[in-house]
Scaffold this motif. Sequence first.
Motif, PDB file in Angstrom:
ATOM      1  N   THR A 164     -14.594  -2.669   7.066  1.00 52.10           N
ATOM      2  CA  THR A 164     -15.446  -1.766   6.286  1.00 52.10           C
ATOM      3  C   THR A 164     -16.431  -1.000   7.153  1.00 52.10           C
ATOM      4  O   THR A 164     -17.025  -0.023   6.713  1.00 52.10           O
ATOM      5  CB  THR A 164     -16.276  -2.571   5.269  1.00 52.10           C
ATOM      6  OG1 THR A 164     -17.166  -3.442   5.993  1.00 52.10           O
ATOM      7  CG2 THR A 164     -15.390  -3.394   4.361  1.00 52.10           C
ATOM      8  N   GLY A 165     -16.636  -1.465   8.375  1.00 57.33           N
ATOM      9  CA  GLY A 165     -17.653  -0.856   9.225  1.00 57.33           C
ATOM     10  C   GLY A 165     -19.002  -1.527   9.082  1.00 57.33           C
ATOM     11  O   GLY A 165     -19.950  -1.170   9.775  1.00 57.33           O
ATOM     12  N   GLU A 166     -19.082  -2.514   8.214  1.00 53.94           N
ATOM     13  CA  GLU A 166     -20.327  -3.244   8.021  1.00 53.94           C
ATOM     14  C   GLU A 166     -20.240  -4.595   8.730  1.00 53.94           C
ATOM     15  O   GLU A 166     -19.161  -5.031   9.146  1.00 53.94           O
ATOM     16  CB  GLU A 166     -20.578  -3.472   6.518  1.00 53.94           C
ATOM     17  CG  GLU A 166     -20.664  -2.211   5.695  1.00 53.94           C
ATOM     18  CD  GLU A 166     -21.870  -1.338   6.056  1.00 53.94           C
ATOM     19  OE1 GLU A 166     -22.862  -1.865   6.597  1.00 53.94           O
ATOM     20  OE2 GLU A 166     -21.802  -0.110   5.833  1.00 53.94           O
ATOM     21  N   LEU A 167     -21.381  -5.251   8.816  1.00 58.83           N
ATOM     22  CA  LEU A 167     -21.415  -6.623   9.313  1.00 58.83           C
ATOM     23  C   LEU A 167     -20.450  -7.458   8.459  1.00 58.83           C
ATOM     24  O   LEU A 167     -20.587  -7.505   7.232  1.00 58.83           O
ATOM     25  CB  LEU A 167     -22.840  -7.181   9.186  1.00 58.83           C
ATOM     26  CG  LEU A 167     -23.032  -8.670   9.448  1.00 58.83           C
ATOM     27  CD1 LEU A 167     -22.730  -9.007  10.908  1.00 58.83           C
ATOM     28  CD2 LEU A 167     -24.438  -9.107   9.066  1.00 58.83           C
ATOM     29  N   SER A 168     -19.487  -8.098   9.092  1.00 65.98           N
ATOM     30  CA  SER A 168     -18.440  -8.777   8.312  1.00 65.98           C
ATOM     31  C   SER A 168     -18.079 -10.119   8.935  1.00 65.98           C
ATOM     32  O   SER A 168     -18.010 -10.254  10.161  1.00 65.98           O
ATOM     33  CB  SER A 168     -17.160  -7.934   8.249  1.00 65.98           C
ATOM     34  OG  SER A 168     -17.402  -6.709   7.629  1.00 65.98           O
ATOM     35  N   PHE A 169     -17.821 -11.046   8.077  1.00 65.40           N
ATOM     36  CA  PHE A 169     -17.268 -12.338   8.489  1.00 65.40           C
ATOM     37  C   PHE A 169     -16.023 -12.576   7.649  1.00 65.40           C
ATOM     38  O   PHE A 169     -16.079 -12.472   6.421  1.00 65.40           O
ATOM     39  CB  PHE A 169     -18.275 -13.469   8.248  1.00 65.40           C
ATOM     40  CG  PHE A 169     -19.515 -13.368   9.092  1.00 65.40           C
ATOM     41  CD1 PHE A 169     -19.584 -13.996  10.327  1.00 65.40           C
ATOM     42  CD2 PHE A 169     -20.609 -12.628   8.642  1.00 65.40           C
ATOM     43  CE1 PHE A 169     -20.739 -13.894  11.100  1.00 65.40           C
ATOM     44  CE2 PHE A 169     -21.759 -12.534   9.415  1.00 65.40           C
ATOM     45  CZ  PHE A 169     -21.831 -13.166  10.656  1.00 65.40           C
ATOM     46  N   GLU A 170     -14.948 -12.897   8.328  1.00 60.82           N
ATOM     47  CA  GLU A 170     -13.728 -13.205   7.588  1.00 60.82           C
ATOM     48  C   GLU A 170     -13.532 -14.713   7.638  1.00 60.82           C
ATOM     49  O   GLU A 170     -13.339 -15.285   8.715  1.00 60.82           O
ATOM     50  CB  GLU A 170     -12.537 -12.457   8.189  1.00 60.82           C
ATOM     51  CG  GLU A 170     -11.474 -12.127   7.156  1.00 60.82           C
ATOM     52  CD  GLU A 170     -10.525 -11.049   7.647  1.00 60.82           C
ATOM     53  OE1 GLU A 170     -10.865  -9.860   7.522  1.00 60.82           O
ATOM     54  OE2 GLU A 170      -9.452 -11.406   8.154  1.00 60.82           O
TER      55      GLU A 170
END
Lengths: 189, 913
Positions: free
Chosen positions: B732-738
């Motif tokens: 998404t272009g945001e801070l992300s944790f999968e």
Amino acid sequence: MAPGIRTFPFDHGGAANGTVLPTGSVALADLTAQPRFGLKGPGSSAWLEAHGVALPPVNRVAVHQGMRVLRLGGEDMLLTAENAAPALADLQGAWTAETSAKGYSSWREEGWAWMRLSGPALQPALARLCALDLRPTRFATDEIAQTRFAGVEAVLLRTGHAFDVFFDVTASAFVARAVAAVEKHCANS
Amino acid sequence: MNRLPAPFGSRIDRSRPVRFTFEGKSFEGFEGDCIASALAASGQWVLSRSFKYHRRRGVMSMTGADANALVQLPADPNAPAELTRLREGMRVTAQNVNGSLEHDRDAIIDRFGRFLPVGFYYRTFMGPGSNGWYRLWEPMIRRKAGLGIVDTAAEHRDFDKAHLHCDVLVVGAGPAGLAAAIDAAEGGADVVLCDENPEIGGSLTWGRHDPNILAGLAGRLAALSNVKVLTDTVCNGWYEDNWLPLIQGNRLYRTRAREVVIATGTIRQPAIFRNNDLPGIMLGSAAQRLIRHYGVRPGATAVVQAASDEGYAVALDLLDAGVRLALVADPRPTAEAGPFERELHERGVQVERGAGVAEAEGTGGNRHLARVRVGRSWIDCDLLAVSAGEVPAWQLPCQAGGKVGYDTASAAMTLTMPDAPVRLAGGVAGLDAPQYAQPIVANKKGRDFVDFDEDLQVKDLQNAVKEGYREIELVKRFTTVGMGPSQGRHSALATARIVAEATSRTVAAVGVTTARPPVGPEILGVLAGHHEPPERRTALHARHLALGAVMKPVGAWWRPYSYGAGDTAVREEILAVREGVGLLDVSTLGKLEVRGPDAGQFLDRLYTMAHASQPVGRVRYCLMLNEMGSVVDDGVAYRLADDRFYVTATTGAVARVYADMLFWNAQWRLKVDVLNLTGAFSGLNVTGPNARTVLQHLASDIDFGRDAFPYLHGREGVVAGIPVRVMRIGFTGELSFELHCPSSFAPALWDAVLVAGGRHGLRPYGLEASRILRLEKGHILIGQDTDAITTPDELGFGWAVSKKKPFFVGKRSIEMRARLGQTRKLVGLRFPADASEIPGESCLVLKDGAPAGQITSVGFSPTLGCSIALAYVHIDDAAEGSMVTVKCRSGQRLRVPVAGHAFVDPSNARQEL
């Protein structure tokens, strides 16, 4: 971790919740929550043999301390423990504690649904669900077929008058519906 | 009524009348009747109108092998009246009529036949003008062509498919098939015996045979438990390795046989003379079937054309059925009298030798046969039973590699089979008696039909040869001979003889046209079978439904499109991710575990970036090429340990990636094991400026702090009591944790994240929001923004291709392709907020008026307040700020500036928070 927080497809809130398993001339029982443990990859067979498990030939079954040992490949084994959970837990514990070569988990307890197909119309149902010749005279007890079942990749095992079917857990609802549709055909023919 | 007393009528149950209508008129038959027999019993002999001339047609073969007896049922066009079992209340109508069967306005065509010579349409439909075909002819032909009407509102029927295995499949349960099946079974084989008729016995059930023969065979068969008998079952083709479809009603048996015995018998042939198509003229075998199977007297006064001994048996049967025999005409100049002929003489029937029927005439409107001319004599009759010879049923054997020949001495069609596990038995293997080859001379007034389905006369075929079509396949295409429902069963031999005569060749040299499956018509529903659409559900399926998700299929998967319907829901989901935090189910992502001492080396060879040197705990982008150097997949590889990588693949490509991995692993023989974990593991993407805060509210042994868990790192641990693999990556272009976990834990993890995120405005989002979010960030979707020839350079992905590695799949190709020069590049396009039209996906991007590329993804960005797209543009136009021309669906051309690789946060500050 608490086993209580696990949800399987046919559990309340599971992905197949609401899908009815057929119980007529063909019955499908869900064993997905039953204990099993798979090992795959280099070192798997050596580790099992080192722990006293006599491995059968590929696509055959052996029994070890009440567990069924399904050999799916040279280095691909699945142990099921419908009535031998402690033995399986012991073996799994030893494997987890092992620090040298031991193969790799194949996550079969998560990736595969485990169902048992039975009923008086078992053979006509199998003829509709699988392209292989699975008649008792051609496919004996404890033989394994790695094939397609209801259009889904599956491992089939004849266990006397029933078949154990292992397949992609995400297709649980689909397979149940496909078997139910076949059950209707078998009941009507 | 034309009903005969028992024992005639073996198939009917006279105690069970069945009422039905034909052309709106009420009729009554018996259970066991077919439509044609019930109508014939009531004196209704006309069943249809012919295809081209709309001539009245009736029973000819009683085998359903021709167009004469095709009728319309409410839900089924082209139902063979000679085979379709009567049902109570059945509504039967004629088809291919303009008006009604009795008053068909198109019957006038019969008077203008000379203006419609064979192949006339090849010349006629060329004009007027360049598009005359589309404007004038095609609509007209559509109205006239085809037999019957498909009821698109018909109720769904239940079709069934099953697999069948056997040692020996015997096709045809006539005397030869029965004998073959019994022999094989008595030898211990597992046998399937199929026959298209409702009973076993074949010609023994309708011919003039000693009934003890059938009784004896049936008795032996009944004593065998290893024979499965399938009656009412058509074997409709032969395919490689003895795979044969057996169709029994609405069921298809996909049959695999070690050996096949074809005992399909022979096909009786019609005779060719003027008006040989009148109702009342039928094959002798058809008359026998009517008598013995259905107890129907086929006429009152008959002439029998007996060009074989079987004709004499027919004559005797007619006598037994109370039919007056006006004449038995045997066109053979000399032949030794057989037992049937001698019996006929004893019963005082006149037999005329060396004389055949030359012409027939009908009652008014050619409703029925009135008389036939034999020599110079006209003989009144309402039945002409023709026994003009037979040919082997060559269709199935030829599909299995058999070759049709012709023995001039015996005037018989022959079959030779290849050395294969397919054998012939009975009449199909060879005819017992020599055949009589009737000289075929075109009648000056025509209407001497060779192909009844297509209304083809002798002169039509002769004219085709005169047009220059000498080869039988070309004659077929020019004249359409053999293209109708009978597929040449009644016309192939006669056609071969006509063409042979016209081209001064032998019949063997001319041959017959290629026989291909299916042997006979089949209902498409039988092929489709019971349709249960394949479906995969993530472990969170029920959670999505509970949250009101609009679920949509993506391949076999069901995925939430949005939570709540409409654009507003999607927009709110996007804004939630940009301003707060969102939660996406990414469980459909392909997940593979590559493990073993050579795992790093394996990935190095398979993907474009360096993985052998990738530190444990790091996540690295993966780009996969095929050997042509085209991009086929992407994902990430998380190194769990020195010998273990967790690799993601795109939802749609994981099956192919897994198969490719297995293939290459087998080729390279590295110490590697590959496991597909797509179903075993589920994935949750927690993304947005508040993503870290949400996760930090969950009990975990993982430090989610910025420095402890940097971008493109991975961690294994426990979150909310659940074992997880977490990757700091994002789409998404945001801070992300999968967060990935074993699938049985996924619902609990989902619930825990929702609860933890509640106070931070966490909102689940669906596929459409995800599509826009990634578009805003300029991330590509493989398969959507790439095509079969996309290279990494065209995507601007040079950074993802290792220059140091000596080898990876596709390396040599991309180097060669780079030397050819790059012609296009994928760029971002940003459309003015007030644009009157936004181009759709696949709309062209032009360069100097010529196509240079196309839009691959487009959507409205709520973040930017305008529409944005990814598009291939000419390489000269790829620089940011260049203006390109896009052609919209309406044809309008827009001038649009090229944007940078990301519309949102090009500096990546947000995702690396």
